[in-house]
Design an enzyme around this catalytic site. Structure first.
Site, PDB file in Angstrom:
ATOM      1  N   ASP A  88       3.932  50.895  12.569  1.00  0.00           N
ATOM      2  CA  ASP A  88       5.070  50.006  12.789  1.00  0.00           C
ATOM      3  C   ASP A  88       4.668  48.916  13.783  1.00  0.00           C
ATOM      4  OD1 ASP A  88       7.451  48.722  13.099  1.00  0.00           O
ATOM      5  OD2 ASP A  88       8.471  50.360  14.147  1.00  0.00           O
ATOM      6  N   SER A  92      -2.702  28.108  18.725  1.00  0.00           N
ATOM      7  CA  SER A  92      -2.235  29.307  18.022  1.00  0.00           C
ATOM      8  C   SER A  92      -1.421  28.950  16.795  1.00  0.00           C
ATOM      9  CB  SER A  92      -1.370  30.167  18.958  1.00  0.00           C
ATOM     10  OG  SER A  92      -2.147  30.843  19.904  1.00  0.00           O
ATOM     11  N   PRO A 144      14.256  37.189   7.896  1.00  0.00           N
ATOM     12  CA  PRO A 144      14.388  36.672   6.522  1.00  0.00           C
ATOM     13  C   PRO A 144      13.157  35.899   6.037  1.00  0.00           C
ATOM     14  CG  PRO A 144      16.400  36.263   7.761  1.00  0.00           C
ATOM     15  CD  PRO A 144      15.400  36.789   8.743  1.00  0.00           C
ATOM     16  N   HIS A 164       5.279  35.645  19.702  1.00  0.00           N
ATOM     17  CA  HIS A 164       4.091  34.900  19.304  1.00  0.00           C
ATOM     18  C   HIS A 164       3.622  35.296  17.902  1.00  0.00           C
ATOM     19  CE1 HIS A 164      -0.190  33.615  19.416  1.00  0.00           C
ATOM     20  NE2 HIS A 164       0.230  32.674  20.233  1.00  0.00           N
ATOM     21  N   ASP A 215      -2.145  39.952  16.061  1.00  0.00           N
ATOM     22  CA  ASP A 215      -1.352  39.272  17.081  1.00  0.00           C
ATOM     23  C   ASP A 215      -0.495  40.289  17.825  1.00  0.00           C
ATOM     24  OD1 ASP A 215       0.354  36.999  18.300  1.00  0.00           O
ATOM     25  OD2 ASP A 215      -1.009  35.915  16.964  1.00  0.00           O
ATOM     26  N   ASP A 256       0.504  53.447  15.586  1.00  0.00           N
ATOM     27  CA  ASP A 256       1.315  53.873  14.450  1.00  0.00           C
ATOM     28  C   ASP A 256       1.392  52.734  13.437  1.00  0.00           C
ATOM     29  OD1 ASP A 256       3.357  52.030  15.283  1.00  0.00           O
ATOM     30  OD2 ASP A 256       4.127  53.527  16.672  1.00  0.00           O
ATOM     31  N   ASP A 280     -14.365  23.304  14.607  1.00  0.00           N
ATOM     32  CA  ASP A 280     -14.681  22.807  13.271  1.00  0.00           C
ATOM     33  C   ASP A 280     -13.699  21.763  12.763  1.00  0.00           C
ATOM     34  OD1 ASP A 280     -16.976  24.585  12.581  1.00  0.00           O
ATOM     35  OD2 ASP A 280     -15.471  26.157  12.864  1.00  0.00           O
ATOM     36  N   ASP A 330      -0.286  49.300  14.085  1.00  0.00           N
ATOM     37  CA  ASP A 330      -0.103  48.901  15.486  1.00  0.00           C
ATOM     38  C   ASP A 330      -1.224  49.535  16.288  1.00  0.00           C
ATOM     39  OD1 ASP A 330       0.617  48.688  18.174  1.00  0.00           O
ATOM     40  OD2 ASP A 330       2.764  48.812  17.737  1.00  0.00           O
TER      41      ASP A 330
END
Length: 303
Positions: free
Chosen positions: A37, A219, A16, A52, A8, A35, A195, A30
């Site tokens: 992160d 989504s 949290p 998102h 995504d 990288d 489906d 990424d």
């Protein structure tokens, strides 16, 4: 723990909702910036897709609280990406221990990326001759959003959104339902390439900055199915169970609904997933192949 890869826009790793629920950073990536992160980039209310990925990953965590989430950033802050990133991310997920992949995005052309990856043989060759030697025998189950084609000015129910419409073993295409068990007005739903349905309207989940927000779309439906898949995989650990077995089981234990809010072009009949039904009964393995091999991958091919 079962691992769900979320392909995504990235994730707010400090939220949290994800405390203790993420894979080690060495297993994240990424594919936009290159990288390890995969943090979201952008700002809420400014960049259209910002938040998102965090919201989608939060739904996985809500559905399967003990799951480990593997965030893989393949989309930028505008929700745009390139197909090579999807391919690379799926291979990464398989090679780094993911059991399930969630794909809450779509594109208009059938380039067979997901189907070839999911159909990949143990020697790294698909039935069409495409090679993926990197993926080996690692298998992934995939939950894929069917798309929001119902929002078009002139909805065309047969208009296909990919990769949901690729109809591959090892994946479920998920449309959106409402809390009243009606079909969401925005949802693409055309059979046979859709489906099942799952709740996708006014879903509360994490958004960046430690906050929570409400979002609607297919989504939001797909990660519920990804979470249910993780729950079934966690409870039933037989080596013979393949992604195809588990996803078929989720479909077979879903609830048959004939939607009351019928579109003008005819009846819609899609099953709405049911986590309790899926977890309460054991999925069946395929029959062993004639050559005597018993690995889950070989049984996947027999099916």
């Amino acid at each position: 723990p079962v691992v769900v890869a979320v392909l995504d826009t990235g994730i707010d790793r400090n939220h949290p909702a994800f405390a203790g629920r993420l894979v080690p950073q060495s297993d994240m990536w990424d594919f936009v910036q290159g990288d390890n992160d995969p943090s979201e980039v952008g700002a809420l209310w400014v960049d259209p897709a910002f938040g998102h990925g965090t919201h989608v990953a939060g739904i996985v965590a809500l559905t399967a609280p003990d799951v480990k989430i593997m965030p893989l950033r393949v989309l930028d802050k505008n929700g745009e990406g390139e197909l090579w990133r999807i391919t690379a991310a799926m291979i990464w997920a398989a090679n780094h221990g993911a059991d399930v992949a969630n794909l809450s995005f779509g594109y208009p052309e059938n380039v067979r990326v997901l189907k070839d990856l999911l159909d990949c043989l143990d020697v790294g060759v698909t039935p069409t001759g495409t090679t993926f030697p990197e993926i080996g025998t690692d298998r992934l189950a995939a939950a894929v959003a069917s798309g929001n084609g119902g929002e078009l000015p002139f909805p065309i129910p047969q208009q296909k959104i990919y990769p949901a419409a690729e109809i591959a073993d090892g994946m479920l295409s998920v449309a959106a339902s409402t809390k009243n068990d009606t079909l969401a007005s925005f949802s693409s739903y055309q059979r046979p390439w859709v489906d099942v349905t799952a709740p996708g309207v006014d879903i509360v989940s994490a958004i960046p900055g430690g906050r929570y927000g409400v979002w609607s779309g297919t989504s939001m439906s797909a990660p519920i199915v990804a979470g249910i898949t993780a729950l079934v995989r966690a409870r039933y650990t037989a080596a013979c169970l393949t992604p195809h077995n588990i996803l078929d089981h989720i479909k077979e234990t879903s609830i048959d609904i004939r939607w009351d809010n019928l579109p003008p072009w005819g009846e819609v009949r899609l099953n709405r997933v049911d986590a309790l039904n899926s977890v309460a009964t054991a999925p069946a393995c395929d029959s062993p192949p004639a050559n005597g091999k018993t690995s889950g991958f070989e049984q996947f091919l027999v099916k």
